[in-house]
Design a protein around this motif. Structure first.
Motif, PDB file in Angstrom:
ATOM      1  N   PRO A 175       0.828  -1.210   0.000  1.00  0.00           N
ATOM      2  CA  PRO A 175       0.000   0.000   0.000  1.00  0.00           C
ATOM      3  C   PRO A 175       0.859   1.256   0.000  1.00  0.00           C
ATOM      4  O   PRO A 175       2.045   1.220   0.343  1.00  0.00           O
ATOM      5  N   ASN A 176       0.277   2.365  -0.393  1.00  0.00           N
ATOM      6  CA  ASN A 176       0.981   3.638  -0.317  1.00  0.00           C
ATOM      7  C   ASN A 176       1.486   3.865   1.102  1.00  0.00           C
ATOM      8  O   ASN A 176       0.728   3.714   2.069  1.00  0.00           O
ATOM      9  N   THR A 177       2.743   4.202   1.240  1.00  0.00           N
ATOM     10  CA  THR A 177       3.505   4.389   2.482  1.00  0.00           C
ATOM     11  C   THR A 177       3.651   3.094   3.286  1.00  0.00           C
ATOM     12  O   THR A 177       4.060   3.140   4.448  1.00  0.00           O
ATOM     13  N   GLY A 178       3.352   1.945   2.673  1.00  0.00           N
ATOM     14  CA  GLY A 178       3.657   0.678   3.321  1.00  0.00           C
ATOM     15  C   GLY A 178       5.161   0.506   3.456  1.00  0.00           C
ATOM     16  O   GLY A 178       5.930   0.999   2.627  1.00  0.00           O
ATOM     17  N   VAL A 179       5.584  -0.179   4.507  1.00  0.00           N
ATOM     18  CA  VAL A 179       7.006  -0.333   4.815  1.00  0.00           C
ATOM     19  C   VAL A 179       7.387  -1.813   4.786  1.00  0.00           C
ATOM     20  O   VAL A 179       6.723  -2.646   5.401  1.00  0.00           O
ATOM     21  N   VAL A 180       8.467  -2.116   4.078  1.00  0.00           N
ATOM     22  CA  VAL A 180       9.080  -3.442   4.135  1.00  0.00           C
ATOM     23  C   VAL A 180      10.402  -3.278   4.869  1.00  0.00           C
ATOM     24  O   VAL A 180      11.267  -2.510   4.427  1.00  0.00           O
ATOM     25  N   SER A 181      10.558  -3.959   5.987  1.00  0.00           N
ATOM     26  CA  SER A 181      11.790  -3.836   6.766  1.00  0.00           C
ATOM     27  C   SER A 181      12.638  -5.091   6.611  1.00  0.00           C
ATOM     28  O   SER A 181      12.124  -6.211   6.591  1.00  0.00           O
ATOM     29  N   LEU A 182      13.950  -4.864   6.465  1.00  0.00           N
ATOM     30  CA  LEU A 182      14.904  -5.955   6.319  1.00  0.00           C
ATOM     31  C   LEU A 182      16.052  -5.762   7.288  1.00  0.00           C
ATOM     32  O   LEU A 182      16.389  -4.627   7.646  1.00  0.00           O
ATOM     33  N   CYS A 183      16.669  -6.853   7.694  1.00  0.00           N
ATOM     34  CA  CYS A 183      17.890  -6.790   8.479  1.00  0.00           C
ATOM     35  C   CYS A 183      18.995  -7.504   7.710  1.00  0.00           C
ATOM     36  O   CYS A 183      18.731  -8.396   6.898  1.00  0.00           O
ATOM     37  N   GLY A 184      20.225  -7.113   7.959  1.00  0.00           N
ATOM     38  CA  GLY A 184      21.351  -7.737   7.285  1.00  0.00           C
ATOM     39  C   GLY A 184      22.355  -6.709   6.827  1.00  0.00           C
ATOM     40  O   GLY A 184      22.461  -5.623   7.389  1.00  0.00           O
ATOM     41  N   ASP A 185      23.085  -7.066   5.776  1.00  0.00           N
ATOM     42  CA  ASP A 185      24.052  -6.153   5.184  1.00  0.00           C
ATOM     43  C   ASP A 185      24.428  -6.678   3.804  1.00  0.00           C
ATOM     44  O   ASP A 185      24.098  -7.818   3.455  1.00  0.00           O
ATOM     45  N   PRO A 186      25.109  -5.856   2.984  1.00  0.00           N
ATOM     46  CA  PRO A 186      25.428  -6.285   1.622  1.00  0.00           C
ATOM     47  C   PRO A 186      26.324  -7.516   1.550  1.00  0.00           C
ATOM     48  O   PRO A 186      26.274  -8.266   0.560  1.00  0.00           O
ATOM     49  N   THR A 187      27.130  -7.755   2.588  1.00  0.00           N
ATOM     50  CA  THR A 187      28.041  -8.897   2.569  1.00  0.00           C
ATOM     51  C   THR A 187      27.351 -10.205   2.923  1.00  0.00           C
ATOM     52  O   THR A 187      27.472 -11.215   2.210  1.00  0.00           O
ATOM     53  N   ASP A 188      26.605 -10.210   4.017  1.00  0.00           N
ATOM     54  CA  ASP A 188      25.960 -11.430   4.496  1.00  0.00           C
ATOM     55  C   ASP A 188      24.564 -11.632   3.940  1.00  0.00           C
ATOM     56  O   ASP A 188      23.968 -12.699   4.114  1.00  0.00           O
ATOM     57  N   GLY A 189      24.028 -10.610   3.295  1.00  0.00           N
ATOM     58  CA  GLY A 189      22.706 -10.724   2.692  1.00  0.00           C
ATOM     59  C   GLY A 189      21.604 -10.123   3.555  1.00  0.00           C
ATOM     60  O   GLY A 189      21.845  -9.638   4.667  1.00  0.00           O
ATOM     61  N   TRP A 190      20.385 -10.192   3.025  1.00  0.00           N
ATOM     62  CA  TRP A 190      19.239  -9.531   3.647  1.00  0.00           C
ATOM     63  C   TRP A 190      18.123 -10.520   3.932  1.00  0.00           C
ATOM     64  O   TRP A 190      17.910 -11.470   3.181  1.00  0.00           O
ATOM     65  N   ARG A 191      17.408 -10.260   5.006  1.00  0.00           N
ATOM     66  CA  ARG A 191      16.225 -11.048   5.344  1.00  0.00           C
ATOM     67  C   ARG A 191      15.087 -10.073   5.652  1.00  0.00           C
ATOM     68  O   ARG A 191      15.272  -9.107   6.392  1.00  0.00           O
ATOM     69  N   VAL A 192      13.922 -10.337   5.103  1.00  0.00           N
ATOM     70  CA  VAL A 192      12.751  -9.501   5.378  1.00  0.00           C
ATOM     71  C   VAL A 192      12.211  -9.847   6.761  1.00  0.00           C
ATOM     72  O   VAL A 192      12.020 -11.018   7.099  1.00  0.00           O
ATOM     73  N   GLU A 193      11.981  -8.828   7.577  1.00  0.00           N
ATOM     74  CA  GLU A 193      11.397  -9.007   8.907  1.00  0.00           C
ATOM     75  C   GLU A 193       9.895  -8.743   8.911  1.00  0.00           C
ATOM     76  O   GLU A 193       9.131  -9.434   9.599  1.00  0.00           O
ATOM     77  N   ASN A 194       9.497  -7.722   8.171  1.00  0.00           N
ATOM     78  CA  ASN A 194       8.087  -7.328   8.190  1.00  0.00           C
ATOM     79  C   ASN A 194       7.711  -6.783   6.820  1.00  0.00           C
ATOM     80  O   ASN A 194       8.477  -6.029   6.216  1.00  0.00           O
ATOM     81  N   TRP A 195       6.539  -7.193   6.332  1.00  0.00           N
ATOM     82  CA  TRP A 195       6.070  -6.747   5.011  1.00  0.00           C
ATOM     83  C   TRP A 195       4.759  -6.010   5.172  1.00  0.00           C
ATOM     84  O   TRP A 195       3.707  -6.612   5.377  1.00  0.00           O
ATOM     85  N   ALA A 196       4.850  -4.692   5.169  1.00  0.00           N
ATOM     86  CA  ALA A 196       3.659  -3.841   5.256  1.00  0.00           C
ATOM     87  C   ALA A 196       2.763  -4.234   6.415  1.00  0.00           C
ATOM     88  O   ALA A 196       1.553  -4.386   6.290  1.00  0.00           O
ATOM     89  N   GLY A 197       3.394  -4.423   7.583  1.00  0.00           N
ATOM     90  CA  GLY A 197       2.640  -4.716   8.797  1.00  0.00           C
ATOM     91  C   GLY A 197       2.507  -6.178   9.136  1.00  0.00           C
ATOM     92  O   GLY A 197       1.974  -6.518  10.196  1.00  0.00           O
ATOM     93  N   GLN A 198       2.988  -7.050   8.262  1.00  0.00           N
ATOM     94  CA  GLN A 198       2.877  -8.489   8.480  1.00  0.00           C
ATOM     95  C   GLN A 198       4.267  -9.089   8.698  1.00  0.00           C
ATOM     96  O   GLN A 198       5.155  -8.947   7.855  1.00  0.00           O
ATOM     97  N   ALA A 199       4.453  -9.764   9.852  1.00  0.00           N
ATOM     98  CA  ALA A 199       5.734 -10.388  10.143  1.00  0.00           C
ATOM     99  C   ALA A 199       6.029 -11.482   9.110  1.00  0.00           C
ATOM    100  O   ALA A 199       5.123 -12.193   8.673  1.00  0.00           O
ATOM    101  N   VAL A 200       7.298 -11.608   8.750  1.00  0.00           N
ATOM    102  CA  VAL A 200       7.729 -12.623   7.792  1.00  0.00           C
ATOM    103  C   VAL A 200       8.641 -13.603   8.508  1.00  0.00           C
ATOM    104  O   VAL A 200       9.558 -13.203   9.228  1.00  0.00           O
ATOM    105  N   ASP A 201       8.385 -14.893   8.327  1.00  0.00           N
ATOM    106  CA  ASP A 201       9.201 -15.922   8.983  1.00  0.00           C
ATOM    107  C   ASP A 201      10.654 -15.803   8.546  1.00  0.00           C
ATOM    108  O   ASP A 201      10.954 -15.615   7.378  1.00  0.00           O
ATOM    109  N   SER A 202      11.538 -15.932   9.517  1.00  0.00           N
ATOM    110  CA  SER A 202      12.965 -15.848   9.222  1.00  0.00           C
ATOM    111  C   SER A 202      13.487 -17.135   8.617  1.00  0.00           C
ATOM    112  O   SER A 202      14.543 -17.151   7.990  1.00  0.00           O
TER     113      SER A 202
END
Length: 202
Positions: A175-202
């Protein structure tokens, strides 16, 4: 570090349901400006080291209230702009845009040599976005990148270690202004934590 990918606030083509990827593109609607103001509250209590936006007007306007509230400059980078719609520019979602959708699906499945008809290859699209992420990750812990729905979704499907390409249809809608949050870094890679308010399994 944490990366917060924010879809821009509302523009008129979102209301009218047609593809819009021109640069610099349209301004936010009045509702969009209200949505942009509300982004400040979304990040209330969280440290933000830097704010980035694409070269399209709507992302800069979305980023402005948050940047102002935090006393930060907005780093404008062309690499964060939306997927080039190519031959589908200005086409209604209600019309036949299967070629556009099938190209995005191919990219999500990491077939990045496929070219959007009249536009860029997947490799060029993903690489330009990744270059900005890599820049933003230098010396920062919490970064907000204001970008666009389709490119956020596809980039995450290609890059994030825990987002399945099979779930693209579900994840494509941000959605407009929805936020996808990720943790990680360019070396070790990225994992999505939350997708527009919905937690994502690690």
């Amino acid at each position: 570090m944490r990366l917060f990918l924010v879809r821009h606030a509302q523009i008129q083509p979102n209301v009218d349901l047609f593809l819009e990827s021109t640069v610099p593109g349209p301004d936010l609607t009045e509702e969009g400006r209200r949505q942009a103001d509300a982004v400040v509250d979304v990040f209330d209590g969280r440290s933000i080291d830097a704010v980035y936006a694409s070269s399209m007007i709507r992302t800069r306007q979305t980023a402005e209230p948050l940047a102002a509230a935090r006393g930060l400059d907005i780093h404008v980078r062309d690499g964060l702009r939306e997927i080039n719609s190519g031959h589908y520019e200005g086409v209604s979602y209600r019309a036949d845009i299967e070629g556009f959708i099938s190209t995005i699906r191919s990219w999500a499945e990491r077939d990045l040599d496929v070219r959007m008809p009249g536009g860029e290859t997947g490799a060029k699209t993903i690489d330009r976005f990744t270059a900005v992420v890599d820049e933003a990750a230098t010396g920062a812990q919490d970064v907000v990148l204001v970008s666009h729905g389709a490119i956020i979704a596809v980039w995450c499907c290609v890059v994030a270690q825990n987002v399945s390409t099979a779930s693209l249809s579900e994840h494509l809608a941000i959605p407009n202004t929805g936020v996808v949050s990720l943790c990680g870094d360019p070396t070790d890679g990225w994992r999505v934590e939350n997708w527009a308010g919905q937690a994502v399994d690690s």
